[in-house]
Design a protein around this motif. Structure first.
Motif, PDB file in Angstrom:
ATOM      1  N   ALA A 126       0.512   7.315  -6.575  1.00  0.00           N
ATOM      2  CA  ALA A 126      -0.661   8.176  -6.728  1.00  0.00           C
ATOM      3  C   ALA A 126      -0.304   9.631  -6.453  1.00  0.00           C
ATOM      4  O   ALA A 126      -0.906  10.543  -7.009  1.00  0.00           O
ATOM      5  N   ALA A 127       0.679   9.848  -5.577  1.00  0.00           N
ATOM      6  CA  ALA A 127       1.057  11.244  -5.251  1.00  0.00           C
ATOM      7  C   ALA A 127       1.795  11.915  -6.401  1.00  0.00           C
ATOM      8  O   ALA A 127       1.883  13.122  -6.444  1.00  0.00           O
ATOM      9  N   PRO A 149       0.829  -1.223   0.000  1.00  0.00           N
ATOM     10  CA  PRO A 149       0.000   0.000   0.000  1.00  0.00           C
ATOM     11  C   PRO A 149       0.855   1.261   0.000  1.00  0.00           C
ATOM     12  O   PRO A 149       0.480   2.272  -0.576  1.00  0.00           O
ATOM     13  N   ARG A 150       2.020   1.218   0.560  1.00  0.00           N
ATOM     14  CA  ARG A 150       2.893   2.378   0.600  1.00  0.00           C
ATOM     15  C   ARG A 150       3.366   2.745  -0.815  1.00  0.00           C
ATOM     16  O   ARG A 150       3.427   3.900  -1.181  1.00  0.00           O
ATOM     17  N   GLU A 205       1.799   2.043  -3.630  1.00  0.00           N
ATOM     18  CA  GLU A 205       0.636   2.541  -4.369  1.00  0.00           C
ATOM     19  C   GLU A 205       0.376   4.002  -4.026  1.00  0.00           C
ATOM     20  O   GLU A 205       0.075   4.825  -4.903  1.00  0.00           O
ATOM     21  N   ASN A 206       0.491   4.382  -2.757  1.00  0.00           N
ATOM     22  CA  ASN A 206       0.282   5.769  -2.330  1.00  0.00           C
ATOM     23  C   ASN A 206       1.340   6.696  -2.923  1.00  0.00           C
ATOM     24  O   ASN A 206       1.041   7.821  -3.329  1.00  0.00           O
ATOM     25  N   ALA A 207       2.583   6.226  -3.005  1.00  0.00           N
ATOM     26  CA  ALA A 207       3.661   7.055  -3.564  1.00  0.00           C
ATOM     27  C   ALA A 207       3.430   7.283  -5.050  1.00  0.00           C
ATOM     28  O   ALA A 207       3.665   8.382  -5.570  1.00  0.00           O
ATOM     29  N   ARG A 266       6.455  13.480  -2.130  1.00  0.00           N
ATOM     30  CA  ARG A 266       6.455  12.491  -1.063  1.00  0.00           C
ATOM     31  C   ARG A 266       5.527  12.924   0.035  1.00  0.00           C
ATOM     32  O   ARG A 266       5.327  14.096   0.261  1.00  0.00           O
ATOM     33  N   ARG A 267       4.997  12.020   0.684  1.00  0.00           N
ATOM     34  CA  ARG A 267       4.116  12.345   1.801  1.00  0.00           C
ATOM     35  C   ARG A 267       4.891  12.517   3.063  1.00  0.00           C
ATOM     36  O   ARG A 267       5.850  11.968   3.361  1.00  0.00           O
TER      37      ARG A 267
END
Length: 112
Positions: free
Chosen positions: A105-106, A98-99, A101-103, A111-112
């Motif tokens: 999408a950003a 999931p990490r 996938e989030n990167a 970076r978050r």
């Protein structure tokens, strides 16, 4: 004293109450445990010392191997075994975390 039943009244005089069978086993077999009060009463009744009733037996014991003896590999001789990572049978690609996938999408560079 030729019979174990002769020992029973001598022990009862000293406040030790046992069954005939227990006294017989105490005399004819080597006990694994013995109450100190019973032991003292036996010594008193038989007019002997504890050394007369107990025999020391020396048995040689094999030295346990600790891994530090001569001939064993030393710490410098030990090397780690390289790990092998294999995919389970039938899996062609690893699922993304999931990490990751989030990167994605950003967007790039964010970076978050």
């Amino acid at each position: 004293m030729f019979q174990t039943s002769e020992l029973l009244p001598l022990l009862e005089e000293r406040g030790i109450h046992m069954t005939r069978e227990y006294v017989y086993r105490l005399v004819t077999k080597t006990p694994q445990r013995l109450n100190t009060e019973v032991f003292v009463a036996l010594c008193d009744a038989l007019a002997c010392t504890p050394g007369d009733l107990i025999t020391r037996i020396f048995a040689e014991q094999e030295q346990l191997k600790t891994g530090t003896s001569e001939g064993a590999p030393q710490i410098g001789d030990l090397r780690p075994v390289r790990a092998k990572i294999r995919r389970p049978d039938g899996v062609t690609e690893w699922p993304e975390s999931p990490r990751a996938e989030n990167a994605r999408a950003a967007g790039p560079g964010r970076r978050r």
